[in-house]
Structure formats: structure tokens, C-alpha cells
Design a protein around this motif. Structure first.
Motif, short mmCIF file in Angstrom:
data_model
loop_
_atom_site.label_atom_id
_atom_site.label_comp_id
_atom_site.label_asym_id
_atom_site.label_seq_id
_atom_site.Cartn_x
_atom_site.Cartn_y
_atom_site.Cartn_z
N ALA A 170 -128.23 60.77 28.66
CA ALA A 170 -128.03 62.22 28.69
C ALA A 170 -127.16 62.65 27.49
CB ALA A 170 -127.37 62.64 30.00
N MET A 171 -126.28 61.75 27.04
CA MET A 171 -125.43 62.09 25.88
C MET A 171 -126.26 62.13 24.60
SD MET A 171 -122.16 59.67 26.95
CE MET A 171 -120.95 60.36 25.82
N TYR A 172 -127.14 61.12 24.41
CA TYR A 172 -128.00 61.12 23.22
C TYR A 172 -128.98 62.30 23.27
CZ TYR A 172 -125.94 56.70 21.99
OH TYR A 172 -125.02 55.74 21.64
N ARG A 173 -129.43 62.63 24.47
CA ARG A 173 -130.33 63.77 24.63
C ARG A 173 -129.62 65.09 24.29
NH1 ARG A 173 -135.03 63.04 27.54
NH2 ARG A 173 -135.42 60.87 28.10
N SER A 174 -128.35 65.18 24.64
CA SER A 174 -127.59 66.41 24.36
C SER A 174 -127.44 66.62 22.85
CB SER A 174 -126.21 66.35 25.02
OG SER A 174 -126.37 66.30 26.42
N VAL A 175 -127.13 65.55 22.12
CA VAL A 175 -127.02 65.67 20.66
C VAL A 175 -128.38 66.09 20.09
CG1 VAL A 175 -126.47 64.48 18.50
CG2 VAL A 175 -125.24 63.88 20.58
N THR A 176 -129.44 65.51 20.63
CA THR A 176 -130.79 65.83 20.14
C THR A 176 -131.11 67.32 20.36
OG1 THR A 176 -131.46 63.59 20.70
CG2 THR A 176 -133.23 65.18 20.37
N LEU A 177 -130.72 67.83 21.51
CA LEU A 177 -130.96 69.25 21.79
C LEU A 177 -130.22 70.12 20.77
CD1 LEU A 177 -132.23 71.31 23.78
CD2 LEU A 177 -130.09 71.24 25.07
N LEU A 178 -128.97 69.75 20.44
CA LEU A 178 -128.21 70.52 19.45
C LEU A 178 -128.89 70.48 18.08
CD1 LEU A 178 -124.50 69.52 20.23
CD2 LEU A 178 -125.60 71.73 20.63
N VAL A 179 -129.38 69.31 17.70
CA VAL A 179 -130.06 69.14 16.40
C VAL A 179 -131.28 70.06 16.35
CG1 VAL A 179 -131.42 67.51 15.00
CG2 VAL A 179 -129.22 66.80 15.96
N ALA B 76 -126.66 65.36 12.43
CA ALA B 76 -126.62 64.86 13.81
C ALA B 76 -125.21 64.34 14.14
CB ALA B 76 -127.67 63.77 14.01
N ALA B 77 -124.61 63.59 13.21
CA ALA B 77 -123.28 63.03 13.47
C ALA B 77 -122.24 64.15 13.56
CB ALA B 77 -122.90 62.05 12.37
N ARG B 78 -122.37 65.18 12.71
CA ARG B 78 -121.41 66.30 12.75
C ARG B 78 -121.51 67.02 14.10
NH1 ARG B 78 -122.38 71.33 11.66
NH2 ARG B 78 -124.27 70.93 10.44
N LEU B 79 -122.74 67.29 14.53
CA LEU B 79 -122.93 68.00 15.81
C LEU B 79 -122.40 67.16 16.97
CD1 LEU B 79 -126.48 69.52 15.14
CD2 LEU B 79 -124.33 70.79 15.38
N ALA B 80 -122.59 65.84 16.89
CA ALA B 80 -122.09 64.95 17.96
C ALA B 80 -120.57 65.01 18.03
CB ALA B 80 -122.56 63.52 17.70
N LYS B 81 -119.90 65.00 16.87
CA LYS B 81 -118.43 65.01 16.84
C LYS B 81 -117.88 66.32 17.38
CE LYS B 81 -117.54 61.70 13.21
NZ LYS B 81 -118.49 61.71 12.10
N GLN B 82 -118.60 67.42 17.06
CA GLN B 82 -118.06 68.74 17.42
C GLN B 82 -118.34 69.15 18.86
OE1 GLN B 82 -120.04 71.18 14.56
NE2 GLN B 82 -118.54 70.80 12.93
N MET B 83 -119.31 68.51 19.50
CA MET B 83 -119.75 69.03 20.81
C MET B 83 -118.73 68.77 21.91
SD MET B 83 -122.65 66.37 22.13
CE MET B 83 -122.22 64.63 22.36
N GLU B 84 -118.73 69.71 22.87
CA GLU B 84 -117.98 69.51 24.10
C GLU B 84 -119.01 69.16 25.15
OE1 GLU B 84 -115.36 72.55 25.80
OE2 GLU B 84 -114.62 72.73 23.73
N LEU B 85 -118.86 67.99 25.76
CA LEU B 85 -119.91 67.54 26.68
C LEU B 85 -119.30 66.96 27.94
CD1 LEU B 85 -122.99 66.93 27.04
CD2 LEU B 85 -122.53 64.70 25.99
N SER B 86 -119.82 67.37 29.09
CA SER B 86 -119.45 66.66 30.31
C SER B 86 -120.73 66.31 31.06
CB SER B 86 -118.48 67.47 31.15
OG SER B 86 -119.14 68.40 31.92
N CYS B 87 -120.85 65.03 31.37
CA CYS B 87 -122.05 64.51 32.05
C CYS B 87 -121.67 64.08 33.45
CB CYS B 87 -122.60 63.31 31.29
SG CYS B 87 -123.27 63.71 29.69
N ASN B 88 -121.83 64.98 34.40
CA ASN B 88 -121.64 64.61 35.80
C ASN B 88 -122.95 64.90 36.51
OD1 ASN B 88 -118.82 63.78 35.68
ND2 ASN B 88 -118.45 65.91 35.12
#
Ligand code: DC
Length: 213
Positions: free
Chosen positions: A35-44, A57-69
Motif C-alpha cells: 500500500a505504501m508503494y502504491r501510494s507513491v505511485t498514485l502521487l506520481v 518519485a523519490a521526492r514525492l515519497a519523502k514529502q508524503m504524509e502517509l498512514s496505512c491502517n
């Protein structure tokens, strides 16, 4: 200290179902790293960037706020359904292959494990890279037709336009890509227990995992 259980395997092998059931049975937290890799993909994709663009992709991954519950919340938005659409499926392997994306997400996964003091973590490189000292490592497999059938049931007929033949082909392309990339490919850890879930019920697999713990 709670145990750390790593569950790896290809798409449709039953990882999520088994990981959730084990976490519920043992009262542990559960982390779906896909779900984390999918979230970065959605942002891209939403940024209109090329999934092959490693820096973006790496910049968006670093900047994102993500909670996977239970729900996946990305930059304040519930994306639980959106990260499972066929467009994300088609791009996620490319995004997940970027070392900069992996470094960021692996750091977050380890921080999650440390903060919970254990848990059930599912993905592709959990037993090999993220938690090489996990208390139990399971590598789950299932034959390709069965994996395509499960994925079809998950998607619902409306979204799986090409039927299960096309889905089986897509899954095997994604697995081939995930298994042959340079950075942390899908691989069986030498000390993992390999379980084939093709002809087994969820309860049966869960019982075996618990007995191995
Ligand atoms: O488990 P899933 O199908 O939701 O994973 C989506 C993609 O994310 C998968 O094709 C490979 C990638 N992935 C990864 O590279 N490493 C992980 N630990 C989890 C998922």
C-alpha cells in the motif's frame, strides 16, 4: 516485546488475507507495505510525472504524509480504493524499483516496527531487507491461475476488462519485474518457511503459520 512476522510473496499469493488474520489472532499491528508503494505511485500519476522518473518519485515519497491502517490516508485524503485501480497496478512495479523510493519507504517501515515493538509486515523484501532478523519469515506462493482468480475476485468484474487470462498475464509480468529488479528484488530468504496456499483454506494456512511461531 511482540514478535515481528514477515510475510513475503508475489501478487495474489494471499499475503494480505493471511497477514491480517494472523495479526488479529495474535493482537498485533499489521503493515501492508505494498500500500505504501502504491501510494507513491498514485502521487506520481497525479503529478503527471513519468513512473520511470526516479527523482520525482523519490521526492514525492519523502514529502508524503502517509498512514496505512484499516484505511490508507495519503496527505490527508483517504486513498484506500484509489491505490488498487488498474492504472496504479500497471505503474507500481516501475515506481517500486527506484532505490530512492525504496530507501525512504524501508526507513518508514523500520520506524513502524520499532514504534510497535513487533507486528505482522507483508511485502516483497520484508524478510530479506527490511527485517532480516524477523522472528518468523513466511514466503507465500500460489499457482498463477489461482492468483489471477483471487485478484479478479478482489477487483470485481467491472474493473477487470480483459478477464482472468489478461490478469494472469499482467500478474506474471509484474512478478517478473519485481523479481528481477536490481534493488531488493522479490526473493525467498534462506530462513523463510515457504507455504503454497493454492489448495489450502485461509484457516489452514493461518494454523500452520501460528504453529511455526
Ligand atoms: O502487494 P502489492 O501487490 O500491493 O504490491 C504492489 C507493488 O509494490 C508490487 O508489484 C511490488 C511493490 N512492492 C515492493 O516492491 N516491495 C514491497 N515490500 C511491497 C510491494
Amino acid at each position: 516485546m511482540s514478535p515481528l512476522i514477515a510475510i513475503d510473496g508475489p501478487a495474489g499469493s494471499g499475503k494480505s488475507t493471511i497477514a491480517r488474520a494472523i495479526a488479529a489472532r495474535l493482537g498485533l499491528s499489521h503493515l501492508d507495505t505494498g500500500a505504501m508503494y502504491r501510494s507513491v505511485t498514485l502521487l506520481v500519476l497525479e503529478a503527471g510525472a513519468d513512473p520511470a522518473d526516479a527523482d520525482t518519485a523519490a521526492r514525492l515519497a519523502k514529502q508524503m504524509e502517509l498512514s496505512c491502517n484499516e484505511r490508507v490516508v495519503l496527505n490527508g485524503r483517504d486513498v484506500t480504493a484509489e491505490i488498487r485501480t488498474p492504472v496504479v497496478d500497471a505503474a507500481v512495479s516501475t515506481v517500486a524499483a527506484h532505490p530512492g523510493v525504496r530507501a525512504e519507504l524501508v526507513a518508514r517501515q523500520r520506524a513502524w516496527g520499532a514504534s510497535k515493538g513487533g507486528g505482522v509486515v507483508e511485502g516483497r523484501d520484508i524478510g530479506t531487507v527490511v527485517f532480516p532478523k524477523a522472528d518468523l519469515k513466511i514466503y507465500l506462493t500460489a499457482d498463477p491461475q489461482e492468483r489471477a482468480r483471487r485478484r479478479l475476485a478482489q477487483l470485481g468484474a467491472s474493473q477487470a476488462a480483459g478477464g482472468d487470462g489478461e490478469l494472469a498475464a499482467q500478474l506474471s509480468r509484474r512478478d517478473a519485474f519485481d523479481s528481477t529488479r536490481a534493488a531488493s528484488p522479490l526473493a525467498v530468504a534462506p530462513d523463510a518457511v515457504v507455504l503454497d496456499s493454492t489448495h489450502r483454506s485461509v484457516e489452514d494456512v493461518v494454523k500452520e503459520v501460528l504453529s511455526r511461531l
